[in-house]
Design an enzyme around this catalytic site. Sequence first.
Site, PDB file in Angstrom:
ATOM      1  N   SER A 281      17.686 115.710 -37.819  1.00  0.00           N
ATOM      2  CA  SER A 281      19.064 115.572 -38.283  1.00  0.00           C
ATOM      3  C   SER A 281      19.665 114.258 -37.786  1.00  0.00           C
ATOM      4  O   SER A 281      20.462 113.633 -38.488  1.00  0.00           O
ATOM      5  CB  SER A 281      19.903 116.758 -37.814  1.00  0.00           C
ATOM      6  OG  SER A 281      19.820 116.893 -36.415  1.00  0.00           O
ATOM      7  N   SER A 282      19.269 113.806 -36.598  1.00  0.00           N
ATOM      8  CA  SER A 282      19.868 112.578 -36.079  1.00  0.00           C
ATOM      9  C   SER A 282      19.331 111.354 -36.822  1.00  0.00           C
ATOM     10  O   SER A 282      20.107 110.457 -37.168  1.00  0.00           O
ATOM     11  CB  SER A 282      19.646 112.452 -34.569  1.00  0.00           C
ATOM     12  OG  SER A 282      18.281 112.498 -34.257  1.00  0.00           O
TER      13      SER A 282
ATOM     14  N   ASP B  43      10.475 109.537 -37.545  1.00  0.00           N
ATOM     15  CA  ASP B  43      11.594 110.224 -38.199  1.00  0.00           C
ATOM     16  C   ASP B  43      12.398 109.279 -39.080  1.00  0.00           C
ATOM     17  O   ASP B  43      12.719 109.591 -40.233  1.00  0.00           O
ATOM     18  CB  ASP B  43      12.527 110.840 -37.150  1.00  0.00           C
ATOM     19  CG  ASP B  43      11.799 111.813 -36.240  1.00  0.00           C
ATOM     20  OD1 ASP B  43      10.642 112.148 -36.553  1.00  0.00           O
ATOM     21  OD2 ASP B  43      12.374 112.221 -35.229  1.00  0.00           O
TER      22      ASP B  43
END
Length: 387
Positions: free
Chosen positions: A127-128, A172
């Site tokens: 999510s970050s 990510d």
Amino acid sequence: MNNLVNQLRHAFTESFPGTPLIVRSPGRINIIGEHTDYNEGFVLPAAIDKAAYIAITLRDDDEIHLKALDFNEAFLVKIADMQPVTSNSWPNYILGSATQFIKRGIPLCGFNAVLVSDVPIGAGMSSSAAVECATVFALNEVLHTNLDKLTMVKMAQKAEHEYAGVMCGIMDQFASMMGKKDHVIKLDCRSLAYEYVPFKLEGIKVVLLNTNVKHSLASTEYNTRRKECEQAVAWVRAHVPNVSSLRDVTEEMLDNYVLPNDELIDRRSRYVVQEIGRLLSGCEDLRQGNVQALGKKMFETHEGLQNMYAVSCKELDWLIDQVKGNEAVIGARMMGGGFGGCTVNLVKEDAVDALIDTIKPAYEAAMNLPLTYYVASIENGTEIIQV
Ligand code: GLA
């Protein structure tokens, strides 16, 4: 998605003048290759249909006005006063990203931004990174800085290092920014060369089971693992000078130069060395359409993460144990940094409902926590939402 975007647009116009640019940046899954990115190995992630959305306009002063719909919170800071706020707080991801422009000598002006996201927090779905990539991409657009995507990936990663204090690898942010519909990304984290591998498995769904455990240990242990890997490399390098990361290390080198020094460091680094090999043969499986073989390797990865790398937790292990003997579950393992979050499962399509119906109440009774689940589809990376 449309609902979230409408909500975002509405919230923006209630608070700020002008028509905002809206950028979507997704969360990610990772099929195999965990804790290999910061060891210069390979990863196999993909962007998914859960994403962060940011609406943004520039201001003509030096103030940054932020709102997060999910928390119903606002935040205001002057550019010159930007610094990390109390740990794990949502403004960090935006401010950390904005700071990267200044660090590159790009003049930043004030901006208004509203954020909303449906990437579950602490679920190992990044999510970050989604917020960081959305912010960097959006600022690049409104500031007309013409940065290429790889530069933006690196800026988003730096935001995580500097404002969230997690010394994450590049997976990510790369997956969020570079994702491609129905493909996984085989990324070489050393050279950053990458290849899109088709991932539309006939009759198989990617099911994420969320333990709803968010361990506060995660970021400190993450940084500790990095140091343990670096120690192993230092011991090997004392004998084999051209070794610069675990990517260059073999199990034989570990036998000779690490195991005699420290059993724990040996276990940690041996997991990474094995995982890099597992990913490469897993990609071969995928290329040959042998999903069963890939699935088997996912179970092996989980075992390694549980027993050697020690980043799992009892809830994740419980979920894996439950699906292990189920012939409808082709592969499963914990996903992401660890200590909580999701397992990623390759499940035969016609068995998904039955799996959820059984495992959800059983998990909730055994762990006294809710089990949430998502059937993920693989989508494009960071993009502008056309109005
Ligand atoms: C987190 C980090 C990534 C990666 C994974 C583990 O998600 O942000 O860089 O190291 O953990 O594979």
